[in-house]
Scaffold this active site. Structure first.
Site, mmCIF file in Angstrom:
data_model
loop_
_atom_site.group_PDB
_atom_site.id
_atom_site.type_symbol
_atom_site.label_atom_id
_atom_site.label_comp_id
_atom_site.label_asym_id
_atom_site.label_seq_id
_atom_site.Cartn_x
_atom_site.Cartn_y
_atom_site.Cartn_z
ATOM 1 N N TYR A 63 38.265 20.905 27.483
ATOM 2 C CA TYR A 63 37.454 21.652 28.443
ATOM 3 C C TYR A 63 36.130 20.926 28.653
ATOM 4 C CZ TYR A 63 40.610 25.617 27.491
ATOM 5 O OH TYR A 63 41.695 26.425 27.335
ATOM 6 N N HIS A 138 47.524 22.620 21.942
ATOM 7 C CA HIS A 138 47.396 23.030 23.345
ATOM 8 C C HIS A 138 48.734 22.973 24.072
ATOM 9 C CE1 HIS A 138 43.763 23.235 26.308
ATOM 10 N NE2 HIS A 138 44.701 24.093 26.641
ATOM 11 N N PRO A 218 44.552 36.720 31.508
ATOM 12 C CA PRO A 218 45.043 38.098 31.478
ATOM 13 C C PRO A 218 44.710 38.894 32.730
ATOM 14 C CG PRO A 218 43.067 37.932 30.145
ATOM 15 C CD PRO A 218 43.429 36.528 30.565
ATOM 16 N N LEU A 219 43.810 38.354 33.556
ATOM 17 C CA LEU A 219 43.447 39.011 34.816
ATOM 18 C C LEU A 219 44.015 38.259 36.015
ATOM 19 C CD1 LEU A 219 39.740 39.930 33.988
ATOM 20 C CD2 LEU A 219 41.785 41.360 33.784
ATOM 21 N N GLY A 220 45.102 37.516 35.774
ATOM 22 C CA GLY A 220 45.709 36.796 36.893
ATOM 23 C C GLY A 220 44.770 35.810 37.538
ATOM 24 N N ARG A 221 43.966 35.107 36.711
ATOM 25 C CA ARG A 221 42.980 34.133 37.208
ATOM 26 C C ARG A 221 41.997 34.783 38.181
ATOM 27 N NH1 ARG A 221 45.193 29.436 35.188
ATOM 28 N NH2 ARG A 221 47.442 29.564 34.839
ATOM 29 N N GLY A 222 41.636 36.035 37.870
ATOM 30 C CA GLY A 222 40.665 36.771 38.656
ATOM 31 C C GLY A 222 41.271 37.621 39.757
ATOM 32 N N PHE A 223 42.527 37.351 40.129
ATOM 33 C CA PHE A 223 43.130 38.064 41.250
ATOM 34 C C PHE A 223 43.321 39.544 40.941
ATOM 35 C CE2 PHE A 223 46.708 39.367 43.974
ATOM 36 C CZ PHE A 223 46.231 38.960 45.197
#
Length: 329
Positions: A63, A138, A218-223
């Site tokens: 990262y 990873h 866990p949030l669908g990449r913000g979607f």
């Protein structure tokens, strides 16, 4: 914050953790690569996460690359290191943006034992600590027998440089192979209301074996948090602009999923993000989501999911959500 253990015998952690990948720009597989870094705000978010009980702090050497570990190290300097359950990863090497593996555009697996041995020392220097609590592979390198890579990871534990070791994006068969060499503390993979594949085999297996399951995205990449209503809402040069679910036609179709989550959130008196995370927490006490954020507001929102109790009707409606249009990658 409610607490659980990282697997059957691991350290205690808050049931919501913090993913730090998005705090570093410039990665070919990251979000909003054009955004300027704001380490001061990121460090403040990590401090607030610890204060809220979100003690699992997840980073990786790739990262940034490397700068994310350096920033996390500064955030955990002094007494705060003892408050955190610090997790980092090894096993990816950067390539050109158009190269790499399907699940990690811009990076390829590197599971050579010598790479693992060199990388843990470099990570510890950047993190400013003498050990990490969780060291994760990873990606499995198809060119190196998993047993060889995992044996090198086990050496890291034997040397006192990591308390335990975990895997990311693996199959049950691969976890079984690794466990014959050394115990597996955790498995990290994508799991959310619109990515449910691990629920078929991996999540039940982890529960049975006492292994923590750490959902990333866990949030669908913000979607799923309602942050995008069209393709044009996505920042320029953002990984999501290349993902099938975010393409214009698919995104328009997938908005129906968000609309249904919004209805349930209104009924539950919660935000969309909290509903999505609370649903994950219902999948088992060994499930510890690691949503990423750059802002204190989103951090507080995510941490609040630990206090949300979904009704049986809410859970049934969430379980019945349709599959999304488009694949993960």
């Amino acid at each position: 914050m409610r607490y659980t253990t990282l697997g059957r015998t691991g350290p205690e952690v808050g049931v919501i953790g913090l993913g730090c990948m998005g705090m570093s720009s410039g990665m070919s597989f990251g979000y909003d690569r054009t955004a300027s870094r704001d380490d001061a705000t990121s460090i403040a978010v990590i401090h607030r996460a610890l204060a809220s009980g979100a003690t699992l702090i997840d980073t990786a050497d790739v990262y940034g690359p490397y700068t994310n570990e350096e920033m996390v190290g500064r955030a955990l300097a002094g007494d705060r290191r003892g408050q955190a359950v610090l997790a980092t990863k090894v096993g990816l090497a950067l390539t050109a943006p158009e190269g790499g593996s399907g699940t990690s555009p811009g990076a390829v697996p590197d599971g050579r034992p010598e790479h693992v041995r060199a990388s843990i020392d470099a990570s510890l220097r950047r993190l400013g600590t003498d050990h990490v609590d969780l060291y994760q592979l990873h990606r499995v390198d198809p060119q190196v027998p998993l047993e060889e890579t995992w044996g090198a990871m086990a050496e890291v534990v034997a040397a006192g440089k990591a308390r335990c070791i975990g895997l990311s994006e693996v199959s049950v068969e691969q976890v079984e192979r690794a466990r014959r060499v050394h115990p597996v503390a955790s498995v990290q993979s994508e799991l959310s209301l619109w990515t449910r594949d691990p629920l078929t085999a991996m999540v039940p297996y982890c529960e049975e074996q006492g292994i923590a399951f750490l959902p990333f995205a866990p949030l669908g990449r913000g979607f799923l948090a309602g942050r995008f209503s069209s393709f044009d809402d996505l920042p320029e040069d953002d990984l999501r602009r290349r993902l099938p679910r975010f393409q214009r036609e698919a995104l328009r179709a997938n908005l129906a999923i968000v609309g249904r989550v919004r209805e349930i959130a209104e009924r539950a008196g919660a935000t969309l993000a909290q509903v999505a995370l609370a649903w994950l927490l219902e999948q088992g006490r060994h499930v510890v989501p690691i949503p990423g954020t750059r802002t204190p507001e989103h951090l507080a929102d995510n941490a609040g999911a630990a206090d949300i109790k979904l009704s049986a009707a809410d859970l049934a409606d969430l379980d019945a959500l349709p599959a999304p249009e488009g694949g993960r990658y």
